[in-house]
Design a protein around this motif. Structure first.
Motif, PDB file in Angstrom:
ATOM      1  N   ALA A 196       0.702  -1.126  -0.104  1.00  0.00           N
ATOM      2  CA  ALA A 196      -0.077  -0.052   0.018  1.00  0.00           C
ATOM      3  C   ALA A 196       0.758   1.287  -0.255  1.00  0.00           C
ATOM      4  O   ALA A 196       0.515   2.316  -0.754  1.00  0.00           O
ATOM      5  N   HIS A 246       2.605   1.629  -3.300  1.00  0.00           N
ATOM      6  CA  HIS A 246       1.440   2.062  -4.466  1.00  0.00           C
ATOM      7  C   HIS A 246       1.376   3.605  -4.269  1.00  0.00           C
ATOM      8  O   HIS A 246       1.103   4.350  -5.463  1.00  0.00           O
ATOM      9  N   ARG A 287      -5.463   3.068  -0.260  1.00  0.00           N
ATOM     10  CA  ARG A 287      -4.480   1.943  -0.767  1.00  0.00           C
ATOM     11  C   ARG A 287      -4.537   1.091   0.479  1.00  0.00           C
ATOM     12  O   ARG A 287      -4.344  -0.359   0.328  1.00  0.00           O
ATOM     13  N   TRP A 331      -5.399  -2.857  -0.115  1.00  0.00           N
ATOM     14  CA  TRP A 331      -4.559  -4.162  -0.326  1.00  0.00           C
ATOM     15  C   TRP A 331      -4.791  -4.898   0.867  1.00  0.00           C
ATOM     16  O   TRP A 331      -4.244  -6.204   1.091  1.00  0.00           O
TER      17      TRP A 331
END
Length: 178
Positions: free
Chosen positions: A27, A30, A55, A59
């Motif tokens: 996460a 990302h 995120r 995730w």
């Protein structure tokens, strides 16, 4: 899946299978990738404030699905440091594997992680009898479009979407497997 890349400064690039405990790491990577790559394409407030939280939630759930056998995630590491990841979803009814995410951290683009992750994705897809790979690229993300096109991926469709509180267009790219 170890993949080595040797340079003048011997560095070891390898891919390792992610586990549920990697959700927070994935996460963070990302959100960092989005913040660098999508600046100017998505609102700054979304990238700086909302994306990291969104995120993390995404995730956590996604890694539960991966653990249940709905695909695979590999983390790219350079000398043991996580620098990117790729998420693949099992072949669909058309025999196509979705590359759900492929991200290299800012500062590590060009280190070979993206190429290594795509090679692993192709091998994984072929092992599952897939005939192609497909992915979505945010319209305006010229660096990603150039990266995929230089590796044989072809534009196949446009999809209207909504992200970060705004309407966006995602471009579908596909790669035939042989």
């Amino acid at each position: 899946m170890p993949i080595s890349k040797h340079t003048d400064n011997p560095a070891s690039l390898r891919l390792r299978k992610a586990v549920r405990a990697d959700a927070a790491l994935i996460a963070r990577m990302h959100a960092q990738s989005w913040a660098a790559t999508y600046r100017g394409l998505l609102p700054d407030t979304f990238l700086d404030n909302e994306a990291p939280v969104e995120r993390a939630t995404h995730w956590k759930k996604r890694m539960e699905e991966i653990d249940a056998g709905e695909g695979i995630v590999w983390i790219a590491e350079l000398d043991g440091e996580p620098i990117g990841f790729v998420c693949l979803v099992d072949p669909d009814v058309h025999g196509s594997v979705l590359v759900d995410n492929l991200h290299a951290l800012p500062g590590f683009k060009g280190a070979g992680a993206g190429t290594a992750m795509l090679a692993a994705a192709q091998a994984w897809a072929l092992e599952r009898g897939a005939r192609r790979l497909h992915l979505l690229v945010l319209e305006g993300n010229q660096a990603a479009i150039g990266f995929y096109e230089s590796r044989g991926w072809r534009f196949s469709a446009r999809e209207d979407d909504h992200m970060g509180g705004i309407d966006i267009v995602s471009l579908v790219y596909a790669l035939a497997l042989e």
